[in-house]
Design a protein around this motif. Sequence first.
Motif, short mmCIF file in Angstrom:
data_model
loop_
_atom_site.label_atom_id
_atom_site.label_comp_id
_atom_site.label_asym_id
_atom_site.label_seq_id
_atom_site.Cartn_x
_atom_site.Cartn_y
_atom_site.Cartn_z
N ALA A 23 -83.89 14.73 -0.45
CA ALA A 23 -83.47 14.01 -0.62
C ALA A 23 -85.04 12.62 -1.40
N PHE A 24 -85.66 12.67 -2.52
CA PHE A 24 -87.11 12.19 -2.87
C PHE A 24 -87.03 10.76 -3.10
N ARG A 25 -88.01 10.15 -3.92
CA ARG A 25 -88.04 9.00 -4.59
C ARG A 25 -90.02 8.88 -4.12
N ASP A 26 -90.38 8.82 -6.02
CA ASP A 26 -92.06 8.79 -6.00
C ASP A 26 -91.54 7.46 -6.68
N ASP A 27 -92.03 6.44 -6.61
CA ASP A 27 -92.77 4.73 -6.60
C ASP A 27 -94.14 5.57 -7.29
N ILE A 28 -94.59 4.99 -9.17
CA ILE A 28 -96.00 5.53 -9.79
C ILE A 28 -96.59 4.58 -9.79
N LYS A 29 -96.90 4.03 -10.15
CA LYS A 29 -97.86 2.96 -10.61
C LYS A 29 -99.37 2.89 -11.45
N ASN A 30 -99.10 2.32 -12.66
CA ASN A 30 -100.52 3.24 -13.57
C ASN A 30 -100.64 4.34 -13.90
N ASP A 31 -98.95 4.76 -14.22
CA ASP A 31 -98.87 6.32 -15.24
C ASP A 31 -99.27 6.41 -15.87
N ILE A 32 -100.25 7.93 -15.76
CA ILE A 32 -100.58 8.50 -17.38
C ILE A 32 -99.90 9.43 -17.55
N GLN A 33 -99.14 8.99 -18.98
CA GLN A 33 -98.47 10.13 -19.61
C GLN A 33 -98.80 10.99 -20.50
N THR A 43 -99.34 18.58 -34.86
CA THR A 43 -98.78 18.25 -34.41
C THR A 43 -100.24 17.30 -33.58
N ARG A 44 -100.18 16.66 -32.39
CA ARG A 44 -101.17 15.60 -32.56
C ARG A 44 -100.61 15.29 -30.94
N SER A 45 -101.40 15.38 -30.15
CA SER A 45 -101.94 15.18 -28.18
C SER A 45 -103.01 13.30 -28.36
N GLY A 46 -101.74 12.73 -27.00
CA GLY A 46 -103.29 12.07 -26.59
C GLY A 46 -102.36 11.91 -25.41
N PHE A 47 -102.26 9.80 -24.98
CA PHE A 47 -101.99 9.68 -23.63
C PHE A 47 -101.76 8.14 -23.61
N GLN A 48 -101.02 8.27 -22.71
CA GLN A 48 -100.22 6.57 -23.11
C GLN A 48 -99.94 5.98 -21.79
N ASN A 49 -100.26 4.94 -21.15
CA ASN A 49 -100.11 4.37 -20.03
C ASN A 49 -98.47 3.38 -19.99
N ILE A 50 -98.77 3.33 -18.64
CA ILE A 50 -96.90 2.62 -18.34
C ILE A 50 -97.29 2.47 -16.92
N GLY A 51 -96.92 0.81 -16.78
CA GLY A 51 -96.82 0.00 -15.49
C GLY A 51 -96.56 0.43 -14.39
N GLU A 52 -95.06 1.17 -14.08
CA GLU A 52 -94.31 1.93 -13.03
C GLU A 52 -93.15 2.53 -13.58
N THR A 53 -93.53 3.69 -12.93
CA THR A 53 -92.22 4.36 -12.73
C THR A 53 -91.27 4.87 -11.58
#
Length: 214
Positions: A23-33, A43-53
């Motif tokens: 069983a696992f649980r990962d909490d990540i802040k300032n995620d880069i997606q 097709t366009r590629s880029g990056f997106q910032n996410i506060g917490e996942t």
Amino acid sequence: ENGVHHNFMIEYGIPKGYIRVNAFRDDIKNDIQSVRSVSGSITRSGFQNIGETSTTGVELIFDQRNVLGSNFDFMFNGTWMNAKIEKGGIVAFTDSTGNPANFNQTGLQRIRMPHWRANFFTTYHATPAWDISFSGRYTSDSFNDPDNKDSVNNVFGTQSDFFFLDFKTSYRYQFASGVKSRFSFGISNINNDKAFVFHPYPQRTYLVEAAFSY
């Protein structure tokens, strides 16, 4: 990115094998997606910032050789996982028609993260030199668009679910000269399942292999 990762594992030994639950649980802040979008043939590629996942999941593994004293080996692993955005922002977005389609990331599923995955692999040792293997791979569908509005499968640009069955047989032989050889024949995706990512997965594929060592 910075994260806190939790893991709890129980393993039980059985004759010539084991059963494991993880069983696992990962909490990540300032995620880069990494994100990609398709418009026509572009097709366009880029990056997106996410506060917490967060990612929560359970994995089961069963692995045993010589099942019930036979010449069969069997392995299975399956995973359930829920990956979502706990804290996100408002994303300014324009759809393909040019209309604004802004959305809030909070509560949405992470892209390209399926809920279910499962694999099995069995091998029959017909002789000490000859093996026959059969396996299967399953993955449920997942979102490809950050706004989670893509719901059509099996088209270009989607993250389709799939179930592939594979077969392979191998024979090992040592020549009098000392040269060792291995000859193999296989079929991937026997059931010819059609599935897509940003390209179609290969359909039924035949493989022939010969290897020599000294």
